[in-house]
Design a protein around this motif. Structure first.
Motif, PDB file in Angstrom:
ATOM      1  N   GLY A  54     -15.149  -6.033 -28.582  1.00  0.00           N
ATOM      2  CA  GLY A  54     -15.083  -7.001 -27.503  1.00  0.00           C
ATOM      3  C   GLY A  54     -15.540  -8.381 -27.925  1.00  0.00           C
ATOM      4  O   GLY A  54     -14.944  -9.392 -27.527  1.00  0.00           O
ATOM      5  N   ASN A  55     -16.567  -8.457 -28.756  1.00  0.00           N
ATOM      6  CA  ASN A  55     -17.081  -9.759 -29.180  1.00  0.00           C
ATOM      7  C   ASN A  55     -16.110 -10.495 -30.090  1.00  0.00           C
ATOM      8  O   ASN A  55     -15.954 -11.714 -29.999  1.00  0.00           O
ATOM      9  N   ALA A  56     -15.445  -9.752 -30.979  1.00  0.00           N
ATOM     10  CA  ALA A  56     -14.519 -10.391 -31.916  1.00  0.00           C
ATOM     11  C   ALA A  56     -13.293 -10.955 -31.218  1.00  0.00           C
ATOM     12  O   ALA A  56     -12.773 -12.012 -31.587  1.00  0.00           O
ATOM     13  N   TYR A  57     -12.808 -10.247 -30.201  1.00  0.00           N
ATOM     14  CA  TYR A  57     -11.584 -10.660 -29.508  1.00  0.00           C
ATOM     15  C   TYR A  57     -11.869 -11.253 -28.125  1.00  0.00           C
ATOM     16  O   TYR A  57     -10.984 -11.248 -27.260  1.00  0.00           O
ATOM     17  N   ALA A  58     -13.076 -11.768 -27.902  1.00  0.00           N
ATOM     18  CA  ALA A  58     -13.452 -12.252 -26.570  1.00  0.00           C
ATOM     19  C   ALA A  58     -12.538 -13.372 -26.096  1.00  0.00           C
ATOM     20  O   ALA A  58     -12.037 -13.351 -24.965  1.00  0.00           O
ATOM     21  N   ARG A  59     -12.311 -14.363 -26.932  1.00  0.00           N
ATOM     22  CA  ARG A  59     -11.425 -15.474 -26.547  1.00  0.00           C
ATOM     23  C   ARG A  59     -10.012 -14.984 -26.273  1.00  0.00           C
ATOM     24  O   ARG A  59      -9.381 -15.359 -25.280  1.00  0.00           O
ATOM     25  N   THR A  60      -9.531 -14.157 -27.180  1.00  0.00           N
ATOM     26  CA  THR A  60      -8.140 -13.698 -27.090  1.00  0.00           C
ATOM     27  C   THR A  60      -7.871 -12.993 -25.775  1.00  0.00           C
ATOM     28  O   THR A  60      -6.924 -13.319 -25.051  1.00  0.00           O
ATOM     29  N   TYR A  61      -8.709 -12.029 -25.436  1.00  0.00           N
ATOM     30  CA  TYR A  61      -8.412 -11.195 -24.271  1.00  0.00           C
ATOM     31  C   TYR A  61      -8.949 -11.785 -22.966  1.00  0.00           C
ATOM     32  O   TYR A  61      -8.527 -11.345 -21.894  1.00  0.00           O
ATOM     33  N   SER A  62      -9.841 -12.749 -23.033  1.00  0.00           N
ATOM     34  CA  SER A  62     -10.210 -13.474 -21.819  1.00  0.00           C
ATOM     35  C   SER A  62      -9.020 -14.292 -21.320  1.00  0.00           C
ATOM     36  O   SER A  62      -8.658 -14.235 -20.135  1.00  0.00           O
ATOM     37  N   THR A  63      -8.406 -15.049 -22.217  1.00  0.00           N
ATOM     38  CA  THR A  63      -7.214 -15.824 -21.847  1.00  0.00           C
ATOM     39  C   THR A  63      -6.049 -14.893 -21.515  1.00  0.00           C
ATOM     40  O   THR A  63      -5.224 -15.207 -20.649  1.00  0.00           O
TER      41      THR A  63
END
Length: 444
Positions: free
Chosen positions: A294-303
């Motif tokens: 979750g931390n690594a892809y936080a930006r990706t999956y938030s948007t």
């Protein structure tokens, strides 16, 4: 989040082996040859193999490469993300994935993105022109949706290249975990049918994007086939992001089942404090992997979630508004069907994203907890009892949660809360439309 460093893990493993050797000598007494010969041959062979496996180092890329089955299975997925210029990470050396702004993959990504930006801006200008000039409700909503579908292209540098270094660390940590898994369990971690599944999903993502855009060009007026050029990489990227999350969640779920199975087998054979201690650190490493996802892809999956949320709300509103305006609600046109398909498509992606995370978190601690609670404390020594207590505390202090850097937890509650929020917005929009219609009738 507790981070297990290589030095700390090696120290714990060496200490556990030493403590197990001391326990063996204590049982034998003095190092008498006759007593040593009476030891269980199978137990001595297991200890010998553990000592040999303990010599393998996570810092040695060749050792990691041998056991990094997860990378070999999902290498195709990483390649497709490089081709789409989304995630330019490379296998820089054995057992290590890295990102560099000077690498060939990054240079290609920047060039590809710049060329596609020209195409997206050119076609986007025509879609915006339709948005400005059209007075038809269907055409207006479709123009909005098509403009929204172009937006993901512009956030690629932020959600892709901007987090590539973190993603590279996360992918590299998978190799380290698999080596540690082998050192403790004596078996290499396998992911049954994962490679075949990735091939099927990858081809399916490409075909779905092509079919979706081709059908739009046929059914919609004013949407020529050449306009789809700007959307192929965007739709494929959306599909692949969902597939990537599913594959990572499935891998963690598989690793959890394997860890629980091996832990149960080892504890049932010999319930020593050293065995429980090793598995406790291995489980903490797996919990760290889950949180790192979750931390690594936080930006990706938030948007990604915001994009899906907006699309579902607009598409459902447009479909409801058109159906309500019709005298015969059972007659559905191609355009209305397009709204429904778009809503179902985005809802499906959101469901997969939330559900696979929920399923992965359920099994991370379930198997080892059942084994720990099934141990008969009357048949183990005080050290083993202490290690069991520490293991249970570690599970309680590190709950299996996938969090996008604390902004939101990815589980089924996210899905239900999204549905509730979309419903509220839809009610407000429909009520606003009715108010405008009544106001227009009164003016007339």
């Amino acid at each position: 989040m507790i981070r297990i460093e290589d030095e700390e893990f090696e120290e714990v493993l060496s200490y556990s082996l030493l403590r197990n050797d001391l326990q063996t000598l204590h049982k034998v007494g003095k190092p008498d040859a006759n007593k040593l010969l009476t030891l269980n041959d199978a137990a001595r062979k297991r200890e010998q193999k553990r000592s040999e496996r303990a010599k393998l180092k996570s810092a040695n890329g060749d050792h990691v490469e041998i056991h990094d089955q997860f990378y070999r299975d999902h290498k195709l997925l990483l390649t497709l993300f490089r081709v789409l210029a989304v995630m330019p990470v490379l296998r820089s050396e054995p057992g290590r994935i890295s990102f560099s702004w000077r690498s060939g993959a990054t240079m290609y990504a920047i060039l590809f993105w710049c060329l596609m930006t020209i195409v997206v801006l050119f076609i986007g200008q025509e879609r915006v022109q339709i948005l400005i000039t059209t007075k038809d409700f269907d055409e207006y909503i479709y123009a909005i949706l098509f403009v929204i579908y172009l937006i993901p292209h512009f956030w690629i540098p932020f959600v892709g290249w901007g987090v590539a270094s973190q993603v590279a660390k996360y992918k590299t940590s998978w190799g380290t975990f698999q080596l540690r898994f082998y050192k403790i369990t004596g078996t290499s971690l396998q992911f049954p049918n994962l490679k075949i599944t990735i091939y099927i999903i990858s081809v399916g993502c490409l075909l779905c994007a092509m079919l979706f855009l081709w059908l739009l060009s046929i059914f919609l007026d004013g949407y020529p086939l050449w306009h789809t050029i700007a959307y192929y990489h965007i739709i494929t990227m959306l599909n692949m992001n969902c597939a990537l999350w599913y594959i990572n969640s499935r891998a963690i779920k598989t690793a959890s089942h394997a860890l629980a199975k091996c832990f149960k087998a080892d504890v049932s054979r010999e319930c020593h404090a050293s065995i429980i201690s090793q598995y406790r650190f291995l489980w903490l490493n797996l919990s760290e992997l889950l949180q790192s996802l979750g931390n690594a892809y936080a930006r990706t999956y938030s948007t990604y979630c915001i994009f899906l949320f907006v699309n579902i709300a607009i598409a459902v509103y447009a479909a409801f508004a058109e159906i309500i305006d019709k005298t015969n609600i059972f007659s559905i046109s191609y355009k209305e069907m397009g709204f429904i398909v778009d809503a179902i498509y985005c809802s499906g992606l959101l469901f997969i994203f939330c559900d696979c995370s929920h399923n992965a978190t359920l099994v991370v601690s379930k198997g080892v907890q059942e084994t720990l609670l099934s141990v008969d404390l009357r048949n183990v020594d005080a050290q083993a009892q202490k290690e069991i207590d520490l293991f249970i505390i570690a599970i309680e202090m590190n709950p299996a949660i996938v969090s996008l850097k604390g902004y939101v937890n990815v589980n089924r509650e996210l899905l239900t809360s999204s549905i509730s929020t979309i419903t509220i917005y839809l009610l407000v929009l429909i009520q606003f439309r009715f108010t405008l219609d009544r106001g227009g009738e009164e003016d007339y």
